[in-house]
Design a protein around this motif. Structure first.
Motif, PDB file in Angstrom:
ATOM      1  N   UNK A 116       0.843  -1.217   0.000  1.00  0.00           N
ATOM      2  CA  UNK A 116       0.000   0.000   0.000  1.00  0.00           C
ATOM      3  C   UNK A 116       0.871   1.257   0.000  1.00  0.00           C
ATOM      4  N   UNK A 117       1.909   1.247   0.839  1.00  0.00           N
ATOM      5  CA  UNK A 117       2.818   2.402   0.902  1.00  0.00           C
ATOM      6  C   UNK A 117       3.550   2.581  -0.426  1.00  0.00           C
ATOM      7  N   UNK A 118       3.986   1.482  -1.019  1.00  0.00           N
ATOM      8  CA  UNK A 118       4.696   1.551  -2.299  1.00  0.00           C
ATOM      9  C   UNK A 118       3.772   2.038  -3.412  1.00  0.00           C
ATOM     10  N   UNK A 119       2.522   1.587  -3.401  1.00  0.00           N
ATOM     11  CA  UNK A 119       1.564   2.022  -4.422  1.00  0.00           C
ATOM     12  C   UNK A 119       1.305   3.520  -4.315  1.00  0.00           C
TER      13      UNK A 119
ATOM     14  N   UNK B  18      12.950  -7.850  -6.949  1.00  0.00           N
ATOM     15  CA  UNK B  18      12.118  -6.645  -6.934  1.00  0.00           C
ATOM     16  C   UNK B  18      10.685  -7.070  -7.264  1.00  0.00           C
ATOM     17  N   UNK B  19       9.743  -6.550  -6.476  1.00  0.00           N
ATOM     18  CA  UNK B  19       8.327  -6.874  -6.633  1.00  0.00           C
ATOM     19  C   UNK B  19       7.530  -5.615  -6.944  1.00  0.00           C
ATOM     20  N   UNK B  20       6.415  -5.807  -7.681  1.00  0.00           N
ATOM     21  CA  UNK B  20       5.489  -4.697  -7.868  1.00  0.00           C
ATOM     22  C   UNK B  20       4.585  -4.623  -6.639  1.00  0.00           C
ATOM     23  N   UNK B  21       3.608  -3.761  -6.671  1.00  0.00           N
ATOM     24  CA  UNK B  21       2.768  -3.543  -5.494  1.00  0.00           C
ATOM     25  C   UNK B  21       1.715  -4.631  -5.301  1.00  0.00           C
TER      26      UNK B  21
END
Length: 172
Positions: free
Chosen positions: A51-54, A133-136
């Motif tokens: 959520x923070x990354x998005x 590395x991951x997406x949201x």
């Protein structure tokens, strides 16, 4: 024994020395706090991290490590901790650490309870250090970086992985 009353100037100097001593003692009592900046944040809740990354439109970089791994420490100390401290890098990526085999509770990207070790196994991470590395949404955005590889180029590998993740997060 009688002492002469100190002048105003002497009293002011004594107060400054006392205040300096208190500040110095307080600073010496904080090595744990200062040292906290010299470590990575362990993953605890990937759903909250997502959520923070998005919100920031950045990918999540996860370094998988194990205790006693010299190469893991080198990757963390030479590359990831400096990135975490750098304001420009913090604007580009969220960094988390996961320990292989650890039974530490963790919330996965899907909100399900798991452990650090189970999360690593789920992502087929068996060698350390591994950086993914991951997406949201918890999807890998490229190939994992396994091992230290060539130290002279390692920072470039990390930057490329972060750039690819950022492009996927931003829909490019």
């Amino acid at each position: 024994m009688k002492y002469a009353k100190p002048s105003r100037g002497q009293a002011a100097i004594a107060q400054l020395i006392a205040a300096g001593a208190v500040i110095l003692a307080w600073g010496l009592a904080l090595p744990g706090v200062a040292g906290a900046a010299d470590s990575l944040v362990h993953a605890r809740d990937f759903q909250a991290d997502a959520r923070a990354a998005a919100k920031r439109q950045v990918p999540i970089l996860v370094v998988f490590t194990s205790p006693g791994c010299g190469y893991c420490e080198r990757v963390k100390q030479d590359y990831l901790i400096p990135m975490q401290k750098d304001p420009a890098s913090r604007k580009r990526v969220l960094i988390r650490e996961v320990t292989l085999g650890a039974s530490t509770p963790l919330t996965g990207f899907d909100g399900a309870p798991t452990t650090e070790g189970a999360f690593a196994a789920e992502h087929k991470v068996y060698m350390v250090p591994t950086v993914q590395v991951f997406d949201t949404r918890g999807n890998a955005t490229g190939d994992a970086i396994v091992g230290l590889l060539i130290p002279d180029y390692y920072y470039g590998y990390l930057q490329s992985a972060i750039d690819a993740g950022a492009n996927k997060v931003r829909g490019k």
